[in-house]
Design an enzyme around this catalytic site. Structure first.
Site, PDB file in Angstrom:
ATOM      1  N   GLU A 165      45.020   5.472 -52.574  1.00 45.20           N
ATOM      2  CA  GLU A 165      43.691   4.854 -52.701  1.00 45.20           C
ATOM      3  C   GLU A 165      43.707   3.362 -52.335  1.00 45.20           C
ATOM      4  OE1 GLU A 165      42.750   6.105 -56.662  1.00 45.20           O
ATOM      5  OE2 GLU A 165      42.520   8.180 -56.025  1.00 45.20           O
ATOM      6  N   ASP A 219      37.337  10.500 -51.209  1.00 41.48           N
ATOM      7  CA  ASP A 219      37.893   9.832 -52.384  1.00 41.48           C
ATOM      8  C   ASP A 219      37.671  10.800 -53.537  1.00 41.48           C
ATOM      9  OD1 ASP A 219      38.406   8.355 -54.630  1.00 41.48           O
ATOM     10  OD2 ASP A 219      36.837   6.859 -54.304  1.00 41.48           O
TER      11      ASP A 219
END
Ligand code: AMP
Length: 521
Positions: free
Chosen positions: A171, A8
């Site tokens: 995401e 991430d």
């Protein structure tokens, strides 16, 4: 094959995860932290610092400490977002050769993929240290709203860090994977993601091993930092009114204030009042001055209320785009540190008329989803199918300045659409095509991905040649263009002038240069 890590790559913090014995786990760094600041600095003695080491010295070295490069990645120097960032950042932003935005610290200019590459490399190192073996493959996440240039540049960052990027995923899709993987239930979920620099909202449908994104919306230039900035401006004003001192040109004071305001903002998620104390913040004829100020949750909410409400407009649009009403949503998953703010949770609860899901960690869920996707790709597991969508319409500019969309936003990817082109003059051997992404009817108001020049068109009368151009959006959300001369079946050569991204040669050159630098641990 070795392990595939999930990264991430956040605006403020980054997180790395992997799947171990069928379960996603977040990998802590050497300091024991599960997230690492997405910061890169060059110290006064020329050392390259990344993560916590970089953050720790930011106050005393603000002009040589880079943060939030994700906000600039894949953007043109002239874009309003870059111009805005220039007025806010303590480091230099300069125009690159491709009209991209580059960052200058300690007299050296870095491209944004290079800076993000340093962060990716750090995450790779964290994983390698934990595993005790080299890692070569990764899945990296991006905000769903990222356009082609931003995705391409993120992929370049992975390459620069020495990783093969198996997939770029959105995401919110990653969050949904981590939330619902392996479960039998059928649900429609909303992922509301408010991080340090970007905001995303996605509506997904889970069930029977399929994760399908129904719609997505957001703003790549809205996040927790905007909240900090509002509080900084408020404190600066109050201090000037009370003490007659303007701190806005003092870089070091500003950096201290920025840190203190972010901390106060976070404290106010659990407290109703907090204090900002900055001793020796300034000096004047009467000696050292200190800043002591009380801030209430109410004040903070007044300062940022409009930002939170702006995010709700995007939520409404996304729900409508998905063909649903708020009542159709079964679960709301919150992602990103800024969603800890009670006002955010309250607005989301009011809109959906139900509280958000409590069972996932907002800071870790995206990296865990990326690791799950990596594991699916590595093991060729076809029991879970990921159907992502493109967030922006893809099309071409026409002669009269209009935008002709070919692939509408929210189309499932990968997808491909063909369009027939011809010449407008006799003997014409080349045609220029402007490829854009966006929702405006005017070409100028959309994001120019690049100019594609079809060359070697056989000479003939105007309107005769038929060139079929296919626009493909791949599973990474990246655009590829192919062209074919219909009469001869010959593939047409295409030159791409995509501004804002790096060429393969440039990426190779950066990798070579960076080999000289080993970052201190
Ligand atoms: P992320 O990009 O997800 O790491 O989110 C980082 C943003 O979340 C930063 O702007 C932080 O200041 C903000 N943040 C982290 N913790 C909190 C908290 N407890 N309350 C409010 N904002 C927070």
């Amino acid at each position: 094959m070795g392990r595939v890590i999930g990264i991430d790559l956040g605006t403020t913090n980054s997180c790395v995860a992997m799947v171990d014995q069928g379960k996603p786990i977040v990998i802590p760094n050497t300091g024991g932290y599960k997230t690492t600041p997405s910061m890169f600095a060059i110290s006064p003695d020329g050392k390259r610092l990344v993560g916590h080491l970089s953050k720790r010295q930011a106050i005393t070295n603000p002009s040589n400490t880079l943060y939030a490069a994700k906000r600039l990645i894949g953007r043109r120097f002239d874009s309003p977002e870059v111009q805005k960032a220039m007025s806010l950042c303590p480091f230099q932003i300069v125009r690159g050769e491709n009209d991209d935005a580059r960052l200058e610290i300690a007299g050296k200019v870095f491209t944004c993929p290079e800076v993000m590459g340093v962060i990716v490399r750090e995450m790779k190192r964290v994983a390698e240290e934990y595993l005790g073996e080299p890692v070569t493959q990764a899945v990296i996440t991006v905000p769903a709203y990222f356009n082609d240039s931003q995705r391409q540049s993120t992929k370049d960052a992975g390459k620069i860090a020495g990783l093969e990027v198996l997939r770029i995923i959105n995401e919110p899709t990653a969050a949904a994977l981590a939330y619902g993987v392996g479960e039998e239930r059928e649900e429609k979920i909303a992922v509301y993601d408010l991080g340090g620099g970007t905001f995303d909202i996605s509506i997904l449908e889970l069930g029977g091993g399929v994760v399908e994104v129904l719609a997505t919306a957001g703003d790549t230039f809205l996040g927790g930092e905007d909240f900090d900035r509002r509080l900084v401006a408020h404190v600066l004003k109050e201090f000037q009114e009370a003490d007659g001192i303007d701190l806005s040109n003092d870089l070091m004071a500003l950096q201290r204030l920025k840190d203190a305001c972010e901390k106060a903002k976070c404290d106010l998620s659990s407290l109703s009042v907090t204090e900002i104390n900055l001793p020796f913040i300034a000096n004047d004829d009467s000696g050292a001055r200190h800043l002591n100020m009380e801030v209430t949750r109410e004040t903070l909410e007044e300062l940022v209320g409009d930002i939170v409400h702006r995010t709700m407009d995007a939520v409404q649009q996304c729900v409508t785009d998905a063909g649903l009403t708020p009542a159709d949503i079964d679960q709301i998953v919150l992602v990103g540190g800024q969603t800890r703010m009670p006002l955010v949770q309250q607005c989301v609860t009011n809109f959906f008329k139900k509280p958000p899901h409590k069972g996932v960690n907002a800071d870790e869920v995206v990296a865990m989803g990326a690791a799950i996707q990596g594991d699916i790709l590595a093991s060729h597991d076809d029991s879970i199918l990921l159907l992502d969508v493109t967030p922006l319409s893809l099309g071409i500019g026409t002669f009269d300045g209009q935008f002709a969309p070919l692939i509408p936003r929210n189309s499932t990817v990968p997808t491909r659409k063909s369009h027939m082109f011809t010449t407008t003059r006799d003997e014409q051997t080349a045609v220029k095509i402007r490829v854009l992404q966006g929702e405006s009817e005017q070409s100028d108001e959309n994001h120019l991905l690049g100019e594609f020049v079809l060359t070697e068109i056989p000479r003939s009368t105007a309107g005769e040649p038929e060139i079929e151009v296919s626009f493909e959006i791949d599973s990474d959300g990246i655009v590829n263009v192919f062209a074919r001369d219909v009469a001869t079946e010959r593939e047409q050569s295409i030159t791409v002038n995509a501004a804002g991204t790096l060429s393969e040669e440039e990426v190779a050159q950066i990798i070579k240069e960076n080999e000289e630098y080993d970052l201190p641990e």
